[in-house]
Motif scaffolding. Structure first.
Motif, mmCIF file in Angstrom:
data_model
loop_
_atom_site.group_PDB
_atom_site.id
_atom_site.type_symbol
_atom_site.label_atom_id
_atom_site.label_comp_id
_atom_site.label_asym_id
_atom_site.label_seq_id
_atom_site.Cartn_x
_atom_site.Cartn_y
_atom_site.Cartn_z
ATOM 1 N N GLY A 1 2.880 1.755 -10.433
ATOM 2 C CA GLY A 1 2.603 1.206 -9.103
ATOM 3 C C GLY A 1 3.738 1.417 -8.129
ATOM 4 N N LEU A 2 3.596 0.835 -6.958
ATOM 5 C CA LEU A 2 4.619 1.002 -5.916
ATOM 6 C C LEU A 2 5.858 0.160 -6.178
ATOM 7 C CD1 LEU A 2 2.494 1.076 -2.623
ATOM 8 C CD2 LEU A 2 3.743 2.974 -3.664
ATOM 9 N N SER A 3 5.668 -1.008 -6.788
ATOM 10 C CA SER A 3 6.799 -1.906 -7.038
ATOM 11 C C SER A 3 6.523 -2.756 -8.278
ATOM 12 C CB SER A 3 7.034 -2.814 -5.833
ATOM 13 O OG SER A 3 8.043 -3.770 -6.097
ATOM 14 N N ARG A 4 7.598 -3.138 -8.970
ATOM 15 C CA ARG A 4 7.466 -4.005 -10.140
ATOM 16 C C ARG A 4 7.806 -5.458 -9.795
ATOM 17 N NH1 ARG A 4 10.057 -0.246 -15.014
ATOM 18 N NH2 ARG A 4 8.986 1.675 -14.415
ATOM 19 N N ASN A 5 8.252 -5.682 -8.570
ATOM 20 C CA ASN A 5 8.601 -7.031 -8.120
ATOM 21 C C ASN A 5 7.323 -7.796 -7.773
ATOM 22 O OD1 ASN A 5 9.253 -9.139 -6.018
ATOM 23 N ND2 ASN A 5 11.334 -8.500 -6.541
ATOM 24 N N GLN A 6 7.112 -8.959 -8.416
ATOM 25 C CA GLN A 6 5.888 -9.732 -8.212
ATOM 26 C C GLN A 6 5.711 -10.186 -6.766
ATOM 27 O OE1 GLN A 6 3.390 -10.378 -10.420
ATOM 28 N NE2 GLN A 6 4.457 -9.013 -11.850
ATOM 29 N N GLY A 7 6.807 -10.616 -6.134
ATOM 30 C CA GLY A 7 6.742 -11.050 -4.739
ATOM 31 C C GLY A 7 6.355 -9.922 -3.812
ATOM 32 N N VAL A 8 6.951 -8.754 -4.036
ATOM 33 C CA VAL A 8 6.631 -7.573 -3.219
ATOM 34 C C VAL A 8 5.184 -7.163 -3.433
ATOM 35 C CG1 VAL A 8 7.152 -5.127 -2.859
ATOM 36 C CG2 VAL A 8 9.022 -6.753 -3.185
ATOM 37 N N GLN A 9 4.698 -7.273 -4.673
ATOM 38 C CA GLN A 9 3.313 -6.891 -4.977
ATOM 39 C C GLN A 9 2.310 -7.772 -4.248
ATOM 40 O OE1 GLN A 9 2.118 -5.727 -8.993
ATOM 41 N NE2 GLN A 9 4.252 -5.789 -9.627
ATOM 42 N N ILE B 1 2.812 -9.282 -1.350
ATOM 43 C CA ILE B 1 2.856 -8.859 0.058
ATOM 44 C C ILE B 1 2.084 -7.555 0.245
ATOM 45 C CG2 ILE B 1 4.380 -8.084 1.927
ATOM 46 C CD1 ILE B 1 6.530 -9.974 0.732
ATOM 47 N N CYS B 2 2.292 -6.622 -0.696
ATOM 48 C CA CYS B 2 1.607 -5.330 -0.641
ATOM 49 C C CYS B 2 0.097 -5.496 -0.770
ATOM 50 C CB CYS B 2 2.123 -4.410 -1.745
ATOM 51 S SG CYS B 2 3.774 -3.744 -1.450
ATOM 52 N N PHE B 3 -0.342 -6.462 -1.588
ATOM 53 C CA PHE B 3 -1.782 -6.705 -1.754
ATOM 54 C C PHE B 3 -2.425 -7.048 -0.416
ATOM 55 C CE2 PHE B 3 -5.134 -9.923 -2.140
ATOM 56 C CZ PHE B 3 -6.094 -9.192 -2.817
ATOM 57 N N VAL B 4 -1.829 -7.995 0.300
ATOM 58 C CA VAL B 4 -2.374 -8.414 1.600
ATOM 59 C C VAL B 4 -2.314 -7.265 2.604
ATOM 60 C CG1 VAL B 4 -2.094 -10.009 3.541
ATOM 61 C CG2 VAL B 4 -1.723 -10.826 1.204
ATOM 62 N N MET B 5 -1.188 -6.560 2.634
ATOM 63 C CA MET B 5 -0.977 -5.493 3.608
ATOM 64 C C MET B 5 -1.937 -4.318 3.378
ATOM 65 S SD MET B 5 2.627 -3.623 4.555
ATOM 66 C CE MET B 5 2.840 -2.881 2.938
ATOM 67 N N PHE B 6 -2.027 -3.858 2.123
ATOM 68 C CA PHE B 6 -2.871 -2.695 1.848
ATOM 69 C C PHE B 6 -4.358 -3.037 1.865
ATOM 70 C CE2 PHE B 6 1.138 -0.929 0.326
ATOM 71 C CZ PHE B 6 1.055 0.356 0.833
ATOM 72 N N LEU B 7 -4.711 -4.288 1.566
ATOM 73 C CA LEU B 7 -6.107 -4.709 1.719
ATOM 74 C C LEU B 7 -6.504 -4.650 3.192
ATOM 75 C CD1 LEU B 7 -8.718 -5.877 0.517
ATOM 76 C CD2 LEU B 7 -7.741 -8.159 0.822
ATOM 77 N N PHE B 8 -5.604 -5.103 4.067
ATOM 78 C CA PHE B 8 -5.833 -5.039 5.508
ATOM 79 C C PHE B 8 -5.953 -3.589 5.965
ATOM 80 C CE2 PHE B 8 -3.922 -4.880 9.842
ATOM 81 C CZ PHE B 8 -4.931 -5.545 10.517
#
Length: 328
Positions: A31-39, A41-48
Motif C-alpha cells: 500500500g501507500l503507507s503502513r502508518n494506521q493514522g495516515v491510512q 486520512i488516505c481512506f477519506v481523501m481517496f474515497l472523496f
C-alpha cells in the motif's frame, strides 16, 4: 463476438493453470503507507477523489450523449476519454480504498493478473484516445475545409475501436509475459496495485529479458504517441499565426485543455514505464498521479475552459429540475 468470448475464456483458463503451477497463491500489497493514522486520512481523501472521478466523468458522458450541440468529433472522443477514466480508476482505486481499512491487504494470483491486465488495457487505451484527440484538433485547425470529410462519424468510431484494440494488444503482451513467470518466494508487493515492475522483482527467475521487452513495449507506445502529440501541436501553433485573434483564442482554449491533460498523464507514465524500475516506493507515489489525480482533474480541465460544455450541462440540469417540478 463468439471468438472474442472464446479468447477471453482461454486466457482465464491459462491464468488458472498458471496459478496452479505457481507456489504463490496470493500476494500481499504493502500500500501507500503502513502508518494506521495516515491510512485513515488516505481512506477519506481517496474515497472523496474517487467519487469526484466517477461523478465528474459520468456527467461529461451523459452531457455529451444528451446534448445535440455537442455532436462534433472532439466531444465524441471526450465522452470516450471520460468513460475510460472511470474504468481506469475503478481498476485500482476501490481496492486501494478498501485496503486502507484492513491490516491484511491480500489479492489472489488471478485477481492480481486481472488487475495488471486492466491497468495496462485502460491506460494504453487512454494514451491512444489522447493521440486521436490531438489528430482531431490538428485536422480542425490546420485543414478546416476538409475536416467534415476527414472526421466522419464512421472514421471517429474506427479510431476509437482502434484505440481499444491497441490497448488490448499492449495489455496482453504485458500480462502474458508477467503471468508466465514462476512465483515461488516472497509475495509482498511494494505497491497499492499489481503492476509489471513490482511483480518482476518477485519472480524467482532471471527477468532481465522480460524486463527489456516490457520496457520496450511500453516505451515504444508512450514515446511514439508523445512524438505524434508534440508534432501535432507544433504544426497547430505554427498555423495559428495566419488566423484571426478570435480563432487563435478559441483554438488555444481547446488545445490548452488537451495539452494540460497530456502532460499530467504522459509525464508520470513515461517516468514509470520507459525505464527499468529501481525504486518502487517512488513509482507508487508517481502512480497516484496517472491512476487517480489525472482522471479526477480531466472533467475540471475540459469543462472550466469550455463554454459549450458548461452551457450543455446547465441545460441538462435545467431539464432535470423542470422534470422534477412536473412530477410534483
Amino acid at each position: 463476438m463468439t471468438r472474442c468470448i472464446g479468447c477471453i475464456l482461454h486466457i482465464v483458463t491459462q491464468l488458472i493453470n498458471m496459478e496452479n503451477a505457481s507456489i504463490v497463491k496470493e500476494f500481499i500489497l504493502v500500500g501507500l503507507s503502513r502508518n494506521q493514522g495516515v491510512q485513515k486520512i488516505c481512506f477519506v481523501m481517496f474515497l472523496f477523489f474517487y467519487m469526484i472521478i466517477v461523478a465528474g466523468n459520468l456527467l461529461i458522458v451523459i452531457t455529451v450523449i444528451s446534448s445535440q450541440r455537442l455532436n462534433s468529433p472532439m466531444y465524441f472522443f471526450l465522452s470516450y476519454l471520460s468513460f475510460v477514466d472511470i474504468c481506469y480508476s475503478s481498476i485500482t482505486a476501490p481496492k486501494m480504498i478498501a485496503d486502507f481499512l484492513v491490516e491484511n491487504k491480500t489479492i489472489s494470483f488471478v485477481g492480481c493478473i486481472a488487475q495488471l491486465f486492466g491497468v495496462h488495457f485502460f491506460g494504453c487505451t487512454e494514451i491512444f484516445i489522447l493521440t486521436v484527440m490531438a489528430y482531431d484538433r490538428y485536422t480542425a485547425i490546420c485543414r478546416p475545409l476538409h475536416y467534415t470529410t476527414l472526421m466522419t462519424r464512421r472514421v471517429c468510431s474506427q479510431m476509437v475501436i482502434g484505440s481499444w484494440v491497441g490497448g488490448f494488444m499492449h495489455s496482453m503482451v504485458q500480462t502474458l509475459l508477467t503471468s508466465c513467470l514462476p512465483f515461488c518466494g516472497p509475495n509482498k508487493i511494494d505497491h497499492y496495485f499489481c503492476d509489471v515492475h513490482p511483480l518482476l522483482q518477485l519472480a524467482c527467475t532471471n527477468t532481465y529479458a522480460v524486463g527489456i521487452i516490457v520496457v520496450a513495449n511500453s516505451g515504444m507506445i508512450a514515446l511514439s504517441c508523445f512524438f505524434i502529440l508534440v508534432v501535432s501541436y507544433i504544426v497547430i501553433l505554427v498555423s495559428l499565426k495566419s488566423q484571426t485573434s478570435e480563432g487563435q483564442r478559441k483554438a488555444l482554449s481547446t488545445c490548452g485543455s488537451h495539452i494540460t491533460v497530456v502532460i499530467l498523464f504522459f509525464g508520470p507514465c513515461t517516468f514509470t514505464y520507459i525505464r527499468p524500475s529501481s525504486n518502487l516506493s517512488e513509482d507508487k507515489s508517481v502512480a497516484v498521479f496517472y491512476t487517480v489525480i489525472t482522471p479526477m482533474l480531466n472533467p475540471l480541465i475540459y469543462t472550466l475552459r469550455n463554454e459549450e460544455v458548461k452551457s450543455a450541462m446547465k441545460k441538462l440540469w435545467s431539464r432535470k429540475v423542470e422534470s422534477e417540478k412536473g412530477e410534483v
